[in-house]
Design a protein around this motif. Structure first.
Motif, PDB file in Angstrom:
ATOM      1  N   GLU A  14       0.833  -1.196   0.000  1.00  0.00           N
ATOM      2  CA  GLU A  14       0.000   0.000   0.000  1.00  0.00           C
ATOM      3  C   GLU A  14       0.870   1.248   0.000  1.00  0.00           C
ATOM      4  O   GLU A  14       1.802   1.371   0.783  1.00  0.00           O
ATOM      5  CB  GLU A  14      -0.916  -0.002   1.220  1.00  0.00           C
ATOM      6  N   ALA A  15       0.542   2.157  -0.889  1.00  0.00           N
ATOM      7  CA  ALA A  15       1.288   3.408  -1.010  1.00  0.00           C
ATOM      8  C   ALA A  15       0.743   4.439  -0.034  1.00  0.00           C
ATOM      9  O   ALA A  15      -0.396   4.335   0.428  1.00  0.00           O
ATOM     10  CB  ALA A  15       1.164   3.952  -2.429  1.00  0.00           C
ATOM     11  N   LYS A  16       1.547   5.425   0.261  1.00  0.00           N
ATOM     12  CA  LYS A  16       1.097   6.596   1.013  1.00  0.00           C
ATOM     13  C   LYS A  16       1.316   7.785   0.094  1.00  0.00           C
ATOM     14  O   LYS A  16       2.409   7.977  -0.426  1.00  0.00           O
ATOM     15  CB  LYS A  16       1.889   6.759   2.307  1.00  0.00           C
ATOM     16  N   LEU A  17       0.241   8.543  -0.124  1.00  0.00           N
ATOM     17  CA  LEU A  17       0.292   9.656  -1.056  1.00  0.00           C
ATOM     18  C   LEU A  17      -0.060  10.962  -0.368  1.00  0.00           C
ATOM     19  O   LEU A  17      -0.760  10.973   0.646  1.00  0.00           O
ATOM     20  CB  LEU A  17      -0.701   9.435  -2.203  1.00  0.00           C
ATOM     21  N   ARG A  18       0.396  12.037  -0.952  1.00  0.00           N
ATOM     22  CA  ARG A  18      -0.044  13.380  -0.576  1.00  0.00           C
ATOM     23  C   ARG A  18      -0.844  13.880  -1.772  1.00  0.00           C
ATOM     24  O   ARG A  18      -0.334  13.967  -2.887  1.00  0.00           O
ATOM     25  CB  ARG A  18       1.143  14.295  -0.305  1.00  0.00           C
ATOM     26  N   TYR A  19      -2.122  14.161  -1.538  1.00  0.00           N
ATOM     27  CA  TYR A  19      -3.032  14.529  -2.621  1.00  0.00           C
ATOM     28  C   TYR A  19      -2.976  16.024  -2.879  1.00  0.00           C
ATOM     29  O   TYR A  19      -3.128  16.827  -1.979  1.00  0.00           O
ATOM     30  CB  TYR A  19      -4.451  14.068  -2.276  1.00  0.00           C
ATOM     31  N   LEU A  20      -2.747  16.370  -4.128  1.00  0.00           N
ATOM     32  CA  LEU A  20      -2.621  17.755  -4.564  1.00  0.00           C
ATOM     33  C   LEU A  20      -3.740  18.068  -5.558  1.00  0.00           C
ATOM     34  O   LEU A  20      -4.500  17.188  -5.945  1.00  0.00           O
ATOM     35  CB  LEU A  20      -1.253  17.954  -5.241  1.00  0.00           C
ATOM     36  N   ASP A  21      -3.846  19.309  -5.966  1.00  0.00           N
ATOM     37  CA  ASP A  21      -4.820  19.698  -6.985  1.00  0.00           C
ATOM     38  C   ASP A  21      -4.394  19.112  -8.325  1.00  0.00           C
ATOM     39  O   ASP A  21      -3.397  19.534  -8.902  1.00  0.00           O
ATOM     40  CB  ASP A  21      -4.916  21.219  -7.109  1.00  0.00           C
ATOM     41  N   GLY A  22      -5.138  18.133  -8.813  1.00  0.00           N
ATOM     42  CA  GLY A  22      -4.878  17.559 -10.125  1.00  0.00           C
ATOM     43  C   GLY A  22      -3.749  16.547 -10.194  1.00  0.00           C
ATOM     44  O   GLY A  22      -3.462  16.022 -11.259  1.00  0.00           O
ATOM     45  N   ASP A  23      -3.097  16.255  -9.094  1.00  0.00           N
ATOM     46  CA  ASP A  23      -2.003  15.284  -9.062  1.00  0.00           C
ATOM     47  C   ASP A  23      -1.805  14.826  -7.634  1.00  0.00           C
ATOM     48  O   ASP A  23      -2.492  15.271  -6.728  1.00  0.00           O
ATOM     49  CB  ASP A  23      -0.718  15.908  -9.606  1.00  0.00           C
ATOM     50  N   PHE A  24      -0.855  13.939  -7.451  1.00  0.00           N
ATOM     51  CA  PHE A  24      -0.498  13.500  -6.104  1.00  0.00           C
ATOM     52  C   PHE A  24       0.997  13.254  -6.040  1.00  0.00           C
ATOM     53  O   PHE A  24       1.659  13.062  -7.059  1.00  0.00           O
ATOM     54  CB  PHE A  24      -1.282  12.250  -5.682  1.00  0.00           C
ATOM     55  N   GLU A  25       1.502  13.292  -4.832  1.00  0.00           N
ATOM     56  CA  GLU A  25       2.929  13.074  -4.583  1.00  0.00           C
ATOM     57  C   GLU A  25       3.069  11.758  -3.813  1.00  0.00           C
ATOM     58  O   GLU A  25       2.327  11.507  -2.862  1.00  0.00           O
ATOM     59  CB  GLU A  25       3.450  14.231  -3.746  1.00  0.00           C
ATOM     60  N   ILE A  26       3.993  10.948  -4.217  1.00  0.00           N
ATOM     61  CA  ILE A  26       4.213   9.671  -3.538  1.00  0.00           C
ATOM     62  C   ILE A  26       5.111   9.897  -2.324  1.00  0.00           C
ATOM     63  O   ILE A  26       6.245  10.343  -2.461  1.00  0.00           O
ATOM     64  CB  ILE A  26       4.826   8.641  -4.496  1.00  0.00           C
ATOM     65  N   VAL A  27       4.580   9.595  -1.162  1.00  0.00           N
ATOM     66  CA  VAL A  27       5.320   9.717   0.088  1.00  0.00           C
ATOM     67  C   VAL A  27       6.007   8.387   0.393  1.00  0.00           C
ATOM     68  O   VAL A  27       7.162   8.357   0.795  1.00  0.00           O
ATOM     69  CB  VAL A  27       4.372  10.119   1.246  1.00  0.00           C
ATOM     70  N   ARG A  28       5.257   7.284   0.212  1.00  0.00           N
ATOM     71  CA  ARG A  28       5.808   5.939   0.358  1.00  0.00           C
ATOM     72  C   ARG A  28       5.343   5.135  -0.850  1.00  0.00           C
ATOM     73  O   ARG A  28       4.142   4.995  -1.068  1.00  0.00           O
ATOM     74  CB  ARG A  28       5.308   5.283   1.651  1.00  0.00           C
TER      75      ARG A  28
END
Length: 75
Positions: A10-24
């Motif tokens: 399972e990934a951990k993401l940071r959700y942004l406007d129109g995209d997301f950043e992979i934290v894990r």
């Protein structure tokens, strides 16, 4: 550039406007409404404010209405 599916878990993401950043790194995230796994490459719905992923538009709407019951008044 990091592959969005570097790990099978399972990934951990940071959700942004129109995209997301992979934290894990990982292969999927879980829908906060249904608990279903969502492949990272299939992820299309999330809340930036709540930092939550959703499996589809219906799940996103359900969660929005749960968080803002005033939106259903007058029905």
């Amino acid at each position: 550039m990091m592959n969005r599916m570097d790990s099978g878990g399972e990934a951990k993401l940071r959700y942004l406007d129109g995209d997301f950043e992979i934290v894990r790194p990982g292969a999927f995230v879980r829908c906060v409404v249904t608990g279903e796994s969502i492949a990272i490459d299939a992820l299309r719905y999330w809340s930036v404010d709540r930092q939550e992923p959703y499996v589809d538009a219906a799940a996103a709407l359900k969660r929005e209405l749960e968080c803002h019951p005033e939106l259903t008044r007058g029905r």
